[in-house]
Write an enzyme that holds these catalytic residues in place. Structure first.
Site, PDB file in Angstrom:
ATOM      1  N   TYR A 163      30.427 -42.011 -10.281  1.00  0.00           N
ATOM      2  CA  TYR A 163      31.569 -42.694 -10.906  1.00  0.00           C
ATOM      3  C   TYR A 163      31.189 -43.081 -12.331  1.00  0.00           C
ATOM      4  O   TYR A 163      30.083 -43.555 -12.592  1.00  0.00           O
ATOM      5  CB  TYR A 163      31.916 -43.961 -10.113  1.00  0.00           C
ATOM      6  CG  TYR A 163      33.014 -44.774 -10.771  1.00  0.00           C
ATOM      7  CD1 TYR A 163      34.340 -44.599 -10.403  1.00  0.00           C
ATOM      8  CD2 TYR A 163      32.710 -45.691 -11.786  1.00  0.00           C
ATOM      9  CE1 TYR A 163      35.355 -45.324 -11.020  1.00  0.00           C
ATOM     10  CE2 TYR A 163      33.723 -46.418 -12.408  1.00  0.00           C
ATOM     11  CZ  TYR A 163      35.037 -46.223 -12.019  1.00  0.00           C
ATOM     12  OH  TYR A 163      36.033 -46.927 -12.645  1.00  0.00           O
ATOM     13  N   GLU A 192      38.494 -43.021 -17.044  1.00  0.00           N
ATOM     14  CA  GLU A 192      37.664 -42.963 -15.833  1.00  0.00           C
ATOM     15  C   GLU A 192      37.462 -41.527 -15.362  1.00  0.00           C
ATOM     16  O   GLU A 192      38.405 -40.736 -15.389  1.00  0.00           O
ATOM     17  CB  GLU A 192      38.370 -43.775 -14.733  1.00  0.00           C
ATOM     18  CG  GLU A 192      37.664 -43.785 -13.390  1.00  0.00           C
ATOM     19  CD  GLU A 192      38.504 -44.483 -12.310  1.00  0.00           C
ATOM     20  OE1 GLU A 192      38.313 -45.688 -12.103  1.00  0.00           O
ATOM     21  OE2 GLU A 192      39.346 -43.812 -11.685  1.00  0.00           O
TER      22      GLU A 192
END
Ligand code: GDP
Ligand code: MN
Length: 379
Positions: free
Chosen positions: A101, A190
């Site tokens: 992530y 993101e």
């Protein structure tokens, strides 16, 4: 403003972040054609503004163009968390050994753009924060110097990427994502998951970009990407009428000039036992057209049982707003009770204009809230 995944990945690609090859399709046939042009296994992904599409059945692998067509016919038209899928992204399917992530956000407490990385990618970061907070690394960029190379490398080491070449590639991606964030005035950029392939290289498989609406005027190219299809009708209309409107769950529609006054109005409504149906700032100098649009937006909400006007005349003159309300009421059919508290510049004239209308007058904010709450209860 939210970008769709296929738009976000195009933006990331411009900054040199490795994204998969792919294209958008609105019909199963188009999905097949994109899969043919990619040649090889593909992943078909619903393009809707929600996370967790994978779990909801909106992300499916297909080995052949025929399968891609079939899978696309299942995904197109399906509903994910209340949103209908109208487009799919067909992208080259990647095999990988690990999911990471990585994101750039504004950390309001640190007052800095902050990079977040976790070796536990693929799941929502909120979930990781809850179950395994130690797996999350945060590094804030300097407001003038930006994200420095050593910081980007620290992120890499922090999530266990010790191989030099891999850490370098990760650091490059982190720096690029930081630039995407800053240069597009984003509120979130993101990549989840960022995967490690069998050969050790990194590849972005899913990305999400949120843009700051207040800065969109600086980015006409990004503003043009807006997809209004998923936007609630009322918010779309409010934006077109240049009103600030946020729908809430209560029964008292509030029409107020000024954001601070709008918040105070909501507080006082709650103090008197009511629940506001919305936040609405009609802004300064609101004439008939704006008042009318605002009234229509408020009344389109079936939960609204009473409307409360709270207008403070400063530069905006009370009589002008009163004329706007009267004119708007002539064109908007409704029997919802309405309470008005108007004060400030030209208030006597304003009250005189409203005296002839069916609005319930109130001298103070407290009285207005009390009357609106009673009216909403049918008293
Ligand atoms: P989200 O669920 O809305 O966040 O959608 P994602 O794009 O992140 O997809 C969910 C999951 O699908 C990912 O975490 C992967 O496990 C899987 N996935 C997505 N793209 C690929 C791909 O190219 N290859 C493989 N093997 N899995 C993929
Ligand atoms: Mn994802």
């Amino acid at each position: 403003m939210k970008l769709h995944e296929y738009q976000a990945r195009d933006l990331l690609a411009k900054y040199g972040i490795p994204v998969t090859r792919g294209g958008v399709a609105v019909t199963p046939g188009e999905a097949r054609a994109v899969a043919e042009s990619i040649g090889g296994p593909v992943v078909v992904k619903a393009q809707v503004f929600v996370g967790g599409r994978g779990k909801a059945g909106g992300v499916k692998l297909a080995d052949t163009p025929e399968q891609a067509e079939q899978v696309a016919s299942q995904i197109l038209g399906m509903s994910i968390k209340g949103l209908t899928v109208e487009k799919v992204l067909v992208a080259e399917a990647i095999s990988y050994t690990k999911e990471i992530y990585l994101s750039a956000i504004l950390d309001r407490a640190a007052k800095r753009v902050t990079m977040i990385a976790s070796a536990e990618g693929g799941v929502e970061i909120e979930e990781v924060a809850r179950t395994n907070p130690d797996a999350i690394i945060k590094i804030s960029a300097h407001p003038h110097l930006g994200l420095l190379d050593f910081q980007a490398r620290e992120l890499a080491f922090g999530i266990g990427l010790t191989d030099g070449k891999q850490a370098r590639q990760f650091a490059q991606i982190a720096s690029a994502l930081y630039r995407v964030f800053v240069e597009s005035d984003a509120s979130l950029a993101e990549i989840n998951p960022l995967v490690i392939r069998a050969d050790g290289s990194l590849q972005a498989l899913d990305s999400k970009v949120l843009l700051d609406d207040s800065a969109l005027f600086r980015h006409p190219d990004l503003a043009a990407l807006r997809d209004s299809s998923d936007e609630p009708e009322a918010e779309l209309r409010a934006r077109e009428a240049d009103l600030t409107y946020i729908k809430l769950d209560g029964t008292i529609g509030c029409m107020v000039n000024g954001a601070g006054l709008a918040m105070a109005t909501m507080d006082v409504v709650k103090l008197y036992g009511g629940e506001p149906a919305n936040f609405l700032d009609i802004g300064g100098g609101a004439g008939k057209e704006k008042v009318k649009a605002a009234l229509q937006i408020i009344l389109a909400d079936p939960n609204v049982k009473a409307v409360m006007f709270n207008i403070f005349g400063g530069i905006t003159r009370v009589d002008e707003v009163a004329r706007g309300i009267v004119a708007a009421l002539e064109e908007v059919q409704t029997d919802v009770p309405m309470v008005a508290r108007l004060t400030g510049t030209n208030e006597e004239e304003g009250r005189r204009i409203l005296a002839a209308s069916r609005l319930i007058p109130a001298a103070t904010l407290a009285e207005a809230a009390e009357k609106a709450v009673a009216a909403a209860r049918g008293a």
